[in-house]
Design an enzyme around this catalytic site. Structure first.
Site, mmCIF file in Angstrom:
data_model
loop_
_atom_site.group_PDB
_atom_site.id
_atom_site.type_symbol
_atom_site.label_atom_id
_atom_site.label_comp_id
_atom_site.label_asym_id
_atom_site.label_seq_id
_atom_site.Cartn_x
_atom_site.Cartn_y
_atom_site.Cartn_z
ATOM 1 N N GLY A 49 0.767 -1.247 0.000
ATOM 2 C CA GLY A 49 0.000 0.000 0.000
ATOM 3 C C GLY A 49 0.792 1.288 0.000
ATOM 4 O O GLY A 49 0.302 2.313 -0.472
ATOM 5 N N GLU A 103 4.064 3.901 6.109
ATOM 6 C CA GLU A 103 2.830 3.115 5.937
ATOM 7 C C GLU A 103 1.854 3.875 5.038
ATOM 8 O O GLU A 103 1.898 5.104 4.960
ATOM 9 C CB GLU A 103 2.161 2.919 7.306
ATOM 10 C CG GLU A 103 2.449 1.588 7.958
ATOM 11 C CD GLU A 103 1.638 0.437 7.351
ATOM 12 O OE1 GLU A 103 1.162 0.555 6.196
ATOM 13 O OE2 GLU A 103 1.486 -0.577 8.034
ATOM 14 N N ASP A 104 0.944 3.130 4.426
ATOM 15 C CA ASP A 104 -0.149 3.785 3.697
ATOM 16 C C ASP A 104 -1.189 4.297 4.691
ATOM 17 O O ASP A 104 -1.609 5.444 4.637
ATOM 18 C CB ASP A 104 -0.787 2.835 2.668
ATOM 19 C CG ASP A 104 -1.186 1.484 3.261
ATOM 20 O OD1 ASP A 104 -0.892 1.203 4.441
ATOM 21 O OD2 ASP A 104 -1.795 0.679 2.525
ATOM 22 N N ASP A 107 -4.590 1.883 10.963
ATOM 23 C CA ASP A 107 -5.999 1.697 11.304
ATOM 24 C C ASP A 107 -6.074 1.278 12.786
ATOM 25 O O ASP A 107 -6.019 2.110 13.675
ATOM 26 C CB ASP A 107 -6.552 0.636 10.343
ATOM 27 C CG ASP A 107 -8.046 0.435 10.466
ATOM 28 O OD1 ASP A 107 -8.703 1.242 11.110
ATOM 29 O OD2 ASP A 107 -8.554 -0.559 9.903
ATOM 30 N N LYS A 135 -6.315 6.619 11.136
ATOM 31 C CA LYS A 135 -7.718 6.616 11.596
ATOM 32 C C LYS A 135 -7.690 6.668 13.123
ATOM 33 O O LYS A 135 -7.672 5.609 13.779
ATOM 34 C CB LYS A 135 -8.428 5.340 11.134
ATOM 35 C CG LYS A 135 -8.610 5.221 9.623
ATOM 36 C CD LYS A 135 -9.429 3.969 9.301
ATOM 37 C CE LYS A 135 -9.424 3.626 7.845
ATOM 38 N NZ LYS A 135 -10.043 2.328 7.543
ATOM 39 N N PHE A 156 -13.676 3.486 4.949
ATOM 40 C CA PHE A 156 -12.809 2.578 4.195
ATOM 41 C C PHE A 156 -12.462 3.253 2.877
ATOM 42 O O PHE A 156 -13.349 3.616 2.099
ATOM 43 C CB PHE A 156 -13.474 1.225 3.938
ATOM 44 C CG PHE A 156 -12.524 0.274 3.283
ATOM 45 C CD1 PHE A 156 -11.563 -0.399 4.038
ATOM 46 C CD2 PHE A 156 -12.553 0.072 1.918
ATOM 47 C CE1 PHE A 156 -10.653 -1.259 3.427
ATOM 48 C CE2 PHE A 156 -11.649 -0.792 1.304
ATOM 49 C CZ PHE A 156 -10.701 -1.456 2.064
ATOM 50 N N ILE A 157 -11.176 3.428 2.622
ATOM 51 C CA ILE A 157 -10.772 4.176 1.437
ATOM 52 C C ILE A 157 -9.843 3.350 0.534
ATOM 53 O O ILE A 157 -9.215 2.383 0.983
ATOM 54 C CB ILE A 157 -10.114 5.511 1.838
ATOM 55 C CG1 ILE A 157 -8.924 5.280 2.774
ATOM 56 C CG2 ILE A 157 -11.062 6.457 2.531
ATOM 57 C CD1 ILE A 157 -7.703 5.742 2.164
ATOM 58 N N ASP A 163 -5.906 -0.522 -1.496
ATOM 59 C CA ASP A 163 -6.733 -1.425 -2.297
ATOM 60 C C ASP A 163 -7.981 -1.876 -1.566
ATOM 61 O O ASP A 163 -8.072 -1.819 -0.337
ATOM 62 C CB ASP A 163 -5.928 -2.680 -2.636
ATOM 63 C CG ASP A 163 -5.709 -3.556 -1.388
ATOM 64 O OD1 ASP A 163 -5.202 -3.027 -0.385
ATOM 65 O OD2 ASP A 163 -6.085 -4.743 -1.413
ATOM 66 N N ARG A 169 -5.431 0.254 -6.483
ATOM 67 C CA ARG A 169 -4.170 0.863 -6.032
ATOM 68 C C ARG A 169 -3.636 1.917 -6.983
ATOM 69 O O ARG A 169 -2.875 2.789 -6.592
ATOM 70 C CB ARG A 169 -3.088 -0.212 -5.873
ATOM 71 C CG ARG A 169 -3.354 -1.242 -4.795
ATOM 72 C CD ARG A 169 -2.097 -2.060 -4.566
ATOM 73 N NE ARG A 169 -2.312 -3.279 -3.810
ATOM 74 C CZ ARG A 169 -2.363 -3.353 -2.478
ATOM 75 N NH1 ARG A 169 -2.246 -2.263 -1.769
ATOM 76 N NH2 ARG A 169 -2.539 -4.507 -1.878
#
Ligand code: IMP
Ligand code: MG
Length: 191
Positions: A49, A103-104, A107, A135, A156-157, A163, A169
């Protein structure tokens, strides 16, 4: 409004590329200020990600540094499985080094908690965390995420590296799951 379909779900435009780039530049500036005197930090991109974010972030980092990747997996569909697997291990020596994990999205924090253990076991001296998205309402970890480029609600994105079951992606913008539109289209198809 611009929408995309991935598998069975509809996503609508959430953040255009230009806004993402502004956030990336701002977070890079903080890292430049904080780590300019550190001894050749190692940036560790968390695959898959983070690939787009890492690429744009590094173009804005102006001190000598190294880059490598690690691959973990914790997600299935749109919710965390709670278990983290190491699919591609650490290739670089991190002993006594300053590392910046890229990191992407953070969460629940399960992935970076696991990473923190891996990096501490490997002898890293100073571990910083940089993420495109955080988040805060879902975050249950105890690790300080010093460099979040953006903070978002529980949505949720997808897009810009992120993805939904491996799709989405490649988009340069970020999209959010549109549950109402997904349901509406499902009901039309059923009738
Ligand atoms: P955590 O371990 O719960 O913090 O989850 C981190 C990982 O889950 C991220 O690196 C992503 O790969 C994935 N993830 C979490 N939220 C999302 C999302 O909204 N869209 C896509 N992937 C996500
Ligand atoms: Mg990830």
């Amino acid at each position: 409004m611009k929408r995309i379909q991935l598998h069975d779900k509809i996503f609508r435009l959430y953040m255009p590329h230009e806004d993402i780039q502004t956030a990336v530049k701002n977070v890079a500036e903080k890292i430049n200020n904080d780590l300019k005197d550190a001894d050749t930090p190692l940036f560790i991109g968390v695959l898959t990600g983070s690939f787009m974010f890492l690429s744009d972030l590094m173009k804005n980092i102006n001190f000598p540094c190294e880059i490598c990747f690690i691959r973990l997996a914790s997600y299935e569909g749109t919710s965390s499985t709670g278990k983290v697997k190491q699919l591609l291990g650490l290739t670089q020596n991190v002993k006594n080094r300053t590392v910046v994990v890229v990191e992407d999205i953070v969460d629940t924090g399960g992935t970076i908690t696991e990473l923190d253990n891996i990096l501490k076991d490997a002898g890293a001296k100073d571990i910083k965390y940089c993420t495109l998205l955080l988040k805060p309402d879902n975050y249950k970890g105890h690790i300080d995420v010093q460099y979040p480029a953006l903070q978002i609600p529980r949505d949720f994105i997808v897009g810009y590296g992120l993805d939904y079951d491996q799709l989405g992606r490649q988009y340069k913008d970020i999209y959010v799951l549109d549950e109402d539109e997904t349901e509406r289209r499902k009901s039309i198809n059923v009738r």
